[in-house]
Design a protein around this motif. Structure first.
Motif, PDB file in Angstrom:
ATOM      1  N   LEU A  76      -6.259   1.175  -3.404  1.00  0.00           N
ATOM      2  CA  LEU A  76      -7.071   1.491  -2.467  1.00  0.00           C
ATOM      3  C   LEU A  76      -8.622   1.411  -2.884  1.00  0.00           C
ATOM      4  O   LEU A  76      -9.490   1.173  -2.180  1.00  0.00           O
ATOM      5  N   VAL A  89      -5.558  10.198  -1.388  1.00  0.00           N
ATOM      6  CA  VAL A  89      -4.715   9.300  -0.581  1.00  0.00           C
ATOM      7  C   VAL A  89      -3.345   8.877  -1.382  1.00  0.00           C
ATOM      8  O   VAL A  89      -2.339   9.180  -1.113  1.00  0.00           O
ATOM      9  N   ARG A  92      -1.042  11.794  -1.898  1.00  0.00           N
ATOM     10  CA  ARG A  92      -0.376  11.951  -0.666  1.00  0.00           C
ATOM     11  C   ARG A  92       0.738  10.981  -0.583  1.00  0.00           C
ATOM     12  O   ARG A  92       1.901  11.390  -0.146  1.00  0.00           O
ATOM     13  N   ILE A  93       0.619   9.837  -0.994  1.00  0.00           N
ATOM     14  CA  ILE A  93       1.646   8.761  -0.933  1.00  0.00           C
ATOM     15  C   ILE A  93       2.879   9.237  -1.740  1.00  0.00           C
ATOM     16  O   ILE A  93       4.137   9.294  -1.325  1.00  0.00           O
ATOM     17  N   ILE A 125      -2.537   3.888   6.105  1.00  0.00           N
ATOM     18  CA  ILE A 125      -3.919   4.855   5.749  1.00  0.00           C
ATOM     19  C   ILE A 125      -4.566   4.776   7.115  1.00  0.00           C
ATOM     20  O   ILE A 125      -5.163   3.884   7.229  1.00  0.00           O
ATOM     21  N   SER A 126      -4.852   6.190   7.520  1.00  0.00           N
ATOM     22  CA  SER A 126      -5.927   6.413   8.799  1.00  0.00           C
ATOM     23  C   SER A 126      -6.694   7.371   8.352  1.00  0.00           C
ATOM     24  O   SER A 126      -6.454   8.283   7.524  1.00  0.00           O
ATOM     25  N   LYS A 127      -8.005   7.331   9.114  1.00  0.00           N
ATOM     26  CA  LYS A 127      -8.869   8.473   8.990  1.00  0.00           C
ATOM     27  C   LYS A 127      -9.404   8.701  10.292  1.00  0.00           C
ATOM     28  O   LYS A 127      -9.593   8.036  11.081  1.00  0.00           O
ATOM     29  N   TYR A 136      -7.568  12.125   5.962  1.00  0.00           N
ATOM     30  CA  TYR A 136      -6.841  10.955   5.967  1.00  0.00           C
ATOM     31  C   TYR A 136      -5.303  11.275   6.002  1.00  0.00           C
ATOM     32  O   TYR A 136      -4.910  12.170   5.553  1.00  0.00           O
ATOM     33  N   VAL A 138      -1.353   9.537   6.089  1.00  0.00           N
ATOM     34  CA  VAL A 138      -0.467   8.510   5.309  1.00  0.00           C
ATOM     35  C   VAL A 138       0.857   8.479   6.092  1.00  0.00           C
ATOM     36  O   VAL A 138       1.508   9.695   6.181  1.00  0.00           O
ATOM     37  N   SER A 158      -7.304   3.129  11.600  1.00  0.00           N
ATOM     38  CA  SER A 158      -6.383   2.812  10.607  1.00  0.00           C
ATOM     39  C   SER A 158      -7.299   1.826   9.443  1.00  0.00           C
ATOM     40  O   SER A 158      -8.084   1.094   9.842  1.00  0.00           O
TER      41      SER A 158
END
Length: 193
Positions: A76, A89, A92-93, A125-127, A136, A138, A158
């Motif tokens: 990322l 992020v 989170r993944i 991944i989106s915000k 964010y 996932v 996205s």
């Protein structure tokens, strides 16, 4: 069907994912992150580790989940995300991969389908528009999983699709460089604990 952690002994990325077992040198080798960067992130509390001894002189040990967090975050960062956000992020993944394993295997079913999912997985991944760095989301996607739900117009955007299965494979190949290593580990993992 068994969904507790010991049921995943045969699946290297999920097996003992929360056990502190990798030294800083191991993490550097497995993730290609610079040693000073790993130390900086650890000192700043951006990634977790367990010390073998309180105070100075202890060895920092990292979990497999942390190794994958770093690998995901590095991809990322390469895409332009700020380090703190990328590590958030990436965490989170890893949490979704490890914590959601029971749900994933219950949804997918058979063992070979789980293997296909883990090594073919992607993360969308989106915000949320105008939101803070912690906004964010996932979504894991891949073989046997439903297609990701695109964000509603105006609500989120996205940012990236991260090939987490490919990144997991990259780390695993460094840990077990030959097919014989993979077979040996799989046979050992199949034996009852």
């Amino acid at each position: 069907m068994k969904t507790e952690p010991e049921a995943f002994r045969w699946l290297w990325p999920l097996f003992e994912a929360d056990k502190p077992q990798y030294s800083a040198a191991d993490v550097v080798k497995l993730t290609d992150v610079a040693e000073h960067t790993l130390q900086n992130w650890s000192n700043r509390g951006l990634i977790k580790f367990k010390s073998t001894k309180a105070g100075k002189g202890g060895t920092r040990l990292y979990t497999k989940a942390t190794v994958f967090t770093i690998k995901f975050a590095q991809s990322l960062i390469d895409l332009g995300l700020e380090t703190t956000i990328a590590l958030y992020v990436g965490t989170r993944i890893s949490q979704q991969l490890n914590g959601g394993a029971a749900e994933i295997i219950a949804r997918i079913g058979r063992r070979h389908a789980m293997i296909n999912f883990i090594y073919g997985a992607n993360a969308l991944i989106s915000k949320r528009t105008g939101a803070s760095e912690l906004a964010y989301s996932v979504q894991l996607t891949g073989p046997g999983m439903p297609d990701p739900v695109p964000p509603a117009p105006g609500e989120a955007r996205s940012l990236a699709m991260v090939p987490i299965g490919a990144l997991i494979t990259e780390v695993q190949k460094k840990f077990m460089p030959t097919p014989a290593d993979w077979r040996e580990w799989t046979i050992a993992a199949e034996e009852p604990a």
